[in-house]
Design a protein around this motif. Structure first.
Motif, short mmCIF file in Angstrom:
data_model
loop_
_atom_site.label_atom_id
_atom_site.label_comp_id
_atom_site.label_asym_id
_atom_site.label_seq_id
_atom_site.Cartn_x
_atom_site.Cartn_y
_atom_site.Cartn_z
N GLU A 1 0.67 -1.32 0.14
CA GLU A 1 0.06 -0.04 0.08
C GLU A 1 0.88 1.31 -0.26
OE1 GLU A 1 -1.79 3.47 2.09
OE2 GLU A 1 -0.31 1.94 2.98
N TRP A 2 1.78 1.17 0.76
CA TRP A 2 2.79 2.60 1.11
C TRP A 2 3.35 2.59 -0.47
CZ3 TRP A 2 2.47 6.58 3.69
CH2 TRP A 2 3.51 7.35 3.97
N ALA A 3 4.21 1.80 -0.89
CA ALA A 3 4.79 1.95 -2.31
C ALA A 3 4.06 2.33 -3.18
CB ALA A 3 5.23 0.64 -2.85
N GLY A 4 2.51 2.31 -3.23
CA GLY A 4 1.47 2.77 -4.15
C GLY A 4 1.31 4.20 -4.00
N ARG A 5 1.69 4.76 -2.83
CA ARG A 5 1.29 6.07 -2.15
C ARG A 5 2.40 6.98 -2.71
NH1 ARG A 5 -1.60 6.36 3.12
NH2 ARG A 5 -2.21 8.44 2.43
N VAL A 6 3.74 6.42 -2.24
CA VAL A 6 5.11 7.47 -1.90
C VAL A 6 6.05 6.91 -3.00
CG1 VAL A 6 4.31 8.09 0.35
CG2 VAL A 6 5.79 6.10 -0.13
N LEU A 7 6.07 5.63 -3.60
CA LEU A 7 7.34 5.36 -4.35
C LEU A 7 6.78 5.32 -5.92
CD1 LEU A 7 8.71 2.78 -1.98
CD2 LEU A 7 9.40 5.07 -2.46
N ARG A 8 5.78 5.93 -6.50
CA ARG A 8 5.48 6.03 -7.69
C ARG A 8 6.38 6.53 -8.74
NH1 ARG A 8 0.34 9.36 -7.33
NH2 ARG A 8 1.98 10.59 -6.24
N LYS A 9 6.09 6.44 -9.92
CA LYS A 9 7.22 7.24 -10.82
C LYS A 9 6.94 8.53 -10.78
CE LYS A 9 7.62 3.75 -14.50
NZ LYS A 9 7.32 3.68 -15.90
N GLU A 10 5.81 9.15 -10.51
CA GLU A 10 5.31 10.52 -10.20
C GLU A 10 6.10 11.07 -9.11
OE1 GLU A 10 1.89 8.74 -12.06
OE2 GLU A 10 3.13 8.11 -10.48
N ASP A 11 6.43 10.13 -7.74
CA ASP A 11 7.03 10.48 -6.78
C ASP A 11 8.48 10.59 -7.02
OD1 ASP A 11 5.06 10.43 -4.76
OD2 ASP A 11 4.90 8.37 -5.23
N MET A 12 9.03 9.81 -7.96
CA MET A 12 10.46 9.91 -8.51
C MET A 12 10.54 11.25 -9.11
SD MET A 12 11.25 6.16 -10.13
CE MET A 12 10.57 4.64 -9.19
N GLU A 13 9.79 11.78 -9.79
CA GLU A 13 9.72 13.06 -10.78
C GLU A 13 9.57 14.22 -9.66
OE1 GLU A 13 6.50 13.12 -13.32
OE2 GLU A 13 7.36 11.30 -14.63
N ILE A 14 8.92 14.24 -8.99
CA ILE A 14 8.66 15.29 -7.60
C ILE A 14 9.96 15.31 -6.97
CG2 ILE A 14 7.47 15.90 -5.64
CD1 ILE A 14 5.16 14.33 -6.92
N TYR A 15 10.58 14.33 -6.55
CA TYR A 15 12.01 14.20 -5.87
C TYR A 15 13.10 14.93 -6.77
CZ TYR A 15 15.62 12.93 -2.83
OH TYR A 15 16.77 12.85 -1.96
N PHE A 16 12.86 14.45 -7.95
CA PHE A 16 14.09 14.67 -8.83
C PHE A 16 13.89 16.49 -8.96
CE2 PHE A 16 16.57 13.23 -12.71
CZ PHE A 16 17.91 13.85 -12.10
N PHE A 17 12.66 16.79 -9.32
CA PHE A 17 12.39 18.25 -9.64
C PHE A 17 12.87 19.07 -8.41
CE2 PHE A 17 8.64 21.30 -10.89
CZ PHE A 17 9.57 22.04 -11.33
N ARG A 18 12.77 18.54 -7.34
CA ARG A 18 13.12 19.47 -6.18
C ARG A 18 14.51 19.49 -6.12
NH1 ARG A 18 9.83 20.54 -0.40
NH2 ARG A 18 11.71 21.17 0.70
N LEU A 19 15.12 18.34 -6.35
CA LEU A 19 16.63 18.34 -6.18
C LEU A 19 17.37 19.06 -7.10
CD1 LEU A 19 19.29 16.96 -5.21
CD2 LEU A 19 18.67 15.10 -6.86
N LEU A 20 16.79 19.11 -8.51
CA LEU A 20 17.23 20.10 -9.13
C LEU A 20 17.16 21.54 -9.49
CD1 LEU A 20 16.81 17.97 -12.46
CD2 LEU A 20 18.87 18.07 -11.07
N LEU A 21 16.13 21.85 -8.76
CA LEU A 21 15.81 23.41 -8.08
C LEU A 21 16.85 23.90 -6.95
CD1 LEU A 21 12.15 23.68 -7.79
CD2 LEU A 21 13.59 24.42 -9.55
N GLU A 22 16.94 22.98 -6.04
CA GLU A 22 18.23 23.18 -5.18
C GLU A 22 19.51 23.13 -5.68
OE1 GLU A 22 17.68 23.87 -2.36
OE2 GLU A 22 15.54 23.17 -1.58
N TRP A 23 19.63 22.40 -6.61
CA TRP A 23 21.06 22.55 -7.19
C TRP A 23 21.33 23.49 -8.40
CZ3 TRP A 23 25.75 20.59 -6.22
CH2 TRP A 23 26.54 20.59 -7.28
#
Length: 950
Positions: A913-935
């Motif tokens: 259940e948790w993988a379907g909420r926070v480990l989706r491909k969309e979550d990967m994109e969201i994490y990467f987006f914020r990381l690249l803004l910080e960088w």
């Protein structure tokens, strides 16, 4: 004539003892429990050689005839303290890192010390005369050539009767023997975990037999004329000598019992060999035997105060009783028959017998109190406690990670957490995340920590370093260039890893137009790349904590013309690489633990014998064998034994790394590395995918292509793993420490070695509410599994990979037969799936977590989702040593009863259940987006001035 014969006899005795010591030391070479005896062999041989030279040390400092009683007591006390100190610290010695260099250093220190003493205090090396050596001559001695009170010959005098030619041959032979011994020692060290016990515990008994033989030779009637008094003395000496056999046997038995009852090895031979040189070997051997055996038992009892690891309490108590009986008998019976070297010491002991016996009683009582106070049972199963704590931890984390409901709240929370403004375009990121129903809005602490040390470098330096590492293909990094809202690959990309960088392009494609212009360097190797030494890292982090403060301005846009600040990659530009290649060698001390504090165990200690469980390494992150802190379990700082327990530390396949901050983006990293983590393209591109067959009642469905994911309790009650030997490159037996190979070995049904016995927490038959750790042999463990209907389906696939020389056939013999490759979707039919590191992170964990199976995970690599997933809530953690893995699997497979099975199903469903909420491909994109803004902000020339504000 008689004097010459006596000298020749004692010289022969001395040479026999030296040769016997060398042989005994060499016999220990196959045993890690006795490897430490090498130092004794080196020291003994050096002292032997030293006495053959012109020093002619006719009296040692310990038994010099003109030395005061107080000085001798100091020497004796120093010897005991040194014995205890070496016994306590030998397991953590740095000397085993470089055995040849250590032996040379030992020789150098010993020789330099002898030379220094010879020139500064020369009288130590001269024979002394004791006033009390003169006494009335017995009447029966009147016709003899020498009196009964003559001092025995010293070691140098013994060797003086040997011809010069024989001395030269002996010297050459000793040098050759030492060289051979050191080389054998060096060859044995890499394979010390698979060795067997030695025989040094019996040295007191062997020396007692030698004492009897020497006494019988001394009183042989054929040596010369005898008298009634001679025969009486011979009979008395024989009786006195026989008395020492009983204490020696008791001491030997105590040592063997103590060594067998503890996880610590026995370490006695080094001191025995030294005592052979210093004086009467039996007296010092008995002293060393007592001190070392007591320390073995005491340290084992102290370590076993908690229920884990289980101790052999009966053997420990018996060893203590036998040891003290041996010590008492030895004191009462008077010790060795020949007391000439220890008259003064004996006189010192006789002056205060009550003190000696009081000390023995105190030591005995303290050991027994510790043994009696031990608790070997628990009133609850630790897994129940860990699951309860995991639930609370998960709820607390989720509450603080997703508290913000509006952009304003998210902005305020960002400022509160990180003491700086959000980067420009933060509002665009927030809209992107909420549009994709991101559960996590506030907690991106991992990004903050990854980028913190890079605040110590100015933006121009960061850009220059990026260009530098991208310019040389040898560095094995690939470029992604972002210009005017479009991303493209750089000119230098290895074809074998092109898919990885294309995965990056796919991941950022939906938001690349919102990113500032910049160049990014992606690590194309599995292994991480940047390890900054502790002092530098602390300095960089301190600078980072004080950078970009709220008091500075809030310009909400990027610096114009950023593209002009990034120089294009010129293939002709080839600066010296900052990376160093350390592939195929152990890197734990040079890189793996370099970020740990200097006071940490990883920086101060060495665990050279991996066959001994390092309980102090496990305790900070575990309850018994069960991991209680998954994050801390990856830290090497308190775990020096990790140097020999993972392929990444033992012998990585592609390890080009640096000791300075380089802006490298990696898919995973070990604890202490400063790579910048980003979501893996492997998972984003579905290189392995959770794609079960839909449920079907059609009997005509081809079973070979039909792979549904049934409910947890309907799956096969099996632990399943398939993989290759890709963790590291094996040479010189290093595969024996690698995680994957160890698991396959431990699950083999034909194990018979006592070393493979496993501590299992089992309920009492009469009281199932209480539990006790018990060692089970492999056969007993498999019988237990059969009762629980648990099967272990763990195999290496196809063939052995990444090996050299004899390690290839050795692994083929160990792990054959190999399993054939299977469809990845077959995993879902098994109730338990084991996941482990390879050369880097395991790309199978996320699809495993999406299934209805219970996932067990072991490893040292951590990924971008580390803080989002809670051990014991979404998966079951296993220590990298694999200690207690059987107990964990057994608990959820039936050993914990229906409660254990229900909890296993609960964790499996929670992970799904948790993988379907926070480990989706969309979550990967969201994490990467914020990381690249910080960088992007970090590499902006006005980074202290820019920032988002409402």
């Amino acid at each position: 004539m008689a004097e010459d014969e006596e000298g020749e006899g004692r010289a022969t005795d001395f040479l026999l003892m030296t040769i016997a010591g060398y042989i005994l030391s060499s016999m220990q070479a196959h045993s890690p429990l006795k490897v430490r005896s090498s130092y004794g062999a080196w020291l003994a041989t050096w002292l032997t050689c030293g006495e053959q030279t012109h020093f002619h040390a006719r009296a040692h400092a310990y038994n010099r005839s003109d030395t005061t009683d107080g000085a001798k007591l100091v020497y004796l006390g120093g010897f005991v303290v040194a014995t205890a100190a070496i016994s306590l610290t030998y397991d953590n010695s740095f000397a085993f890192d470089r055995p040849i260099q250590s032996s040379v250093l030992a020789f150098l220190v010993a020789g330099s010390s002898i030379l220094l003493l010879y020139f500064t205090i020369p009288r130590i090396f001269l024979p002394g005369v004791r006033n009390d050596d003169y006494a009335a001559l017995p009447l029966e001695d009147r016709g003899r050539q020498h009196g009964s009170r003559e001092a025995p010959l010293g070691h140098a005098a013994m060797l003086d009767v040997v011809s010069p030619r024989m001395q030269r041959l002996l010297f050459v032979g000793i040098v050759i023997a030492v060289c051979m011994r050191v080389e054998v020692f060096r060859q044995i060290l890499p394979n010390r975990q698979c060795t067997s016990p030695g025989i040094e515990g019996y040295v007191p008994f062997l020396l007692a037999l030698y004492e009897i033989w020497r006494s019988s030779q001394r009183h042989n009637p054929e040596v010369g004329p005898t008298s009634p008094s001679d025969r009486k003395a011979s009979s008395r000496a024989a009786r006195e000598t026989i008395k020492i056999v009983l204490p020696a046997v008791l001491m030997a038995c105590a040592n063997v019992l103590a060594a067998g009852a503890s996880s610590n090895p026995s370490y006695l031979l080094s001191f025995y060999l030294h005592s052979v040189i210093m004086g009467n070997p039996l007296d010092l051997a008995m002293l060393v035997s007592f001190v070392s055996t007591y320390i073995i038992g005491f340290s084992s009892s102290w370590t076993s105060r908690r229920p884990f690891p289980p101790s052999f309490r009966g053997s420990t108590v018996l060893s203590v009783v036998v040891l003290f009986l041996g010590a008492l008998f030895y004191l009462q019976l008077g010790g060795a028959a020949d007391r000439s070297n220890f008259r003064t010491s004996r006189r010192l002991l006789d002056r205060s017998p009550s003190l000696m016996y009081a000390l023995l009683v105190a030591l005995f009582v303290s050991q027994i109190i510790i043994e009696v106070s031990q608790k070997d049972e628990v009133d609850f199963h630790p897994i129940d406690i860990l699951i309860g704590k995991a639930d609370l931890q998960h709820d607390r984390w989720l509450k603080q990670a997703s508290a913000s409901r509006t952009l304003g709240q998210a902005t305020d929370e960002y400022r509160r957490r990180y003491d700086r403004h959000p980067p420009p375009s933060f509002d665009k990121w927030y809209d992107y995340a909420t549009a994709r129903n991101s559960l996590i809005i506030d907690d991106y602490d991992s990004i903050f920590q990854d980028l913190l040390p890079f605040w110590a470098l100015d933006p121009q330096d960061l850009r220059a370093r990026t260009r530098e590492i991208l310019s040389d293909p040898w560095n094995e990094v690939a470029e992604v260039s972002i210009r005017s809202g479009k991303a493209e690959l750089g000119p230098i990309v290895l074809p074998t890893h092109r898919w990885m960088v294309e995965g990056v392009l796919a991941m950022i494609s939906n938001f690349v137009e919102l990113l500032p212009d910049m160049d990014l360097a992606f690590n194309i190797n599995d292994e991480c790349r940047v390890a900054i030494p502790y002092d530098k890292l602390q300095k960089f982090n301190k600078i980072g904590m004080n950078a970009g403060k709220l008091e500075v301005g809030k310009i909400p846009y990027w610096t114009p013309n950023r593209a002009d600040t990034w120089q294009s990659i010129d293939e002709s530009f080839k600066p010296p690489s900052r990376f160093e290649d350390h592939s195929f060698v152990n890197n734990f001390y040079s890189y793996g633990s370099i970020a740990c504090p200097p006071s940490s165990a990883a920086r101060r200690n060495r665990i050279w014998d991996p066959s001994v469980l390092c309980t102090s390494c496990i305790a900070p992150h575990s309850i018994g064998p069960f991991v209680s802190n998954w994050t801390l379990a990856a830290s090497p700082c308190h775990q020096p034994d990790l140097a020999n327990l993972h392929g990444f530390y033992l012998s990585p396949a592609a390890f080009k790394t640096a000791h300075e901050p380089l802006p490298v983006f990696s898919q995973s990293k070990a604890h202490g590395y400063a790579d910048i983590l980003y979501p893996s393209p492997w998972n984003y591109l579905d290189k392995v995918k959770y794609d079960p067959s839909p449920s079907s009642n059609d009997s005509s469905t081809d079973s070979q292509e039909y792979h549904p994911d049934p409910p947890f309790l309907q799956k096969q009650n099996s632990l399943f793993w398939r993989g290759s030997t890709s963790e590291g490159v094996s040479a010189l037996g290093t595969w024996k420490g690698m995680l994957r190979q160890r698991l396959v070995h431990l699950t083999k049904p034909n194990l018979t070695s006592v070393v493979d016995s496993t501590p299992i927490l089992l309920p009492y038959p009469s009281n199932p509410s209480k539990f006790k750790y018990q060692y089970l042999s492999p056969s007993a463990l498999f019988s237990l599994n059969e009762k629980q209907n648990l099967t272990l389906d763990v195999s290496i696939v196809s063939d052995i990979a990444r090996c050299a020389s004899l390690d290839c056939p050795a692994q083929e013999h160990e792990f054959a037969p190999f399993a054939q490759p299977t469809d990845f979707q077959t995993h879902w039919q098994y109730r338990f799936l084991f996941d482990m590191d390879g050369a880097g992170f395991s790309g199978r964990f996320l699809p495993f977590l999406q299934s209805r199976s219970l996932v067990f995970k072991a490893g040292v690599f951590r990924e971008w989702w580390e803080s989002r997933v809670t051990a014991w809530r979404q998966f079951v953690p296993v220590d990298v040593r694999l200690v207690g893995w059987e107990a964990v699997v057994g608990y959820f497979s039936g050993g914990g009863g229906e409660k254990g099975e229900r909890q296993g199903e609960m964790i499996a469903e929670s992970g799904r259940e948790w993988a379907g909420r926070v480990l989706r491909k969309e979550d990967m994109e969201i994490y990467f987006f914020r990381l690249l803004l910080e960088w992007g902000r970090l590499t902006d020339d006005r980074r202290d001035e820019i920032g988002f504000d409402m």
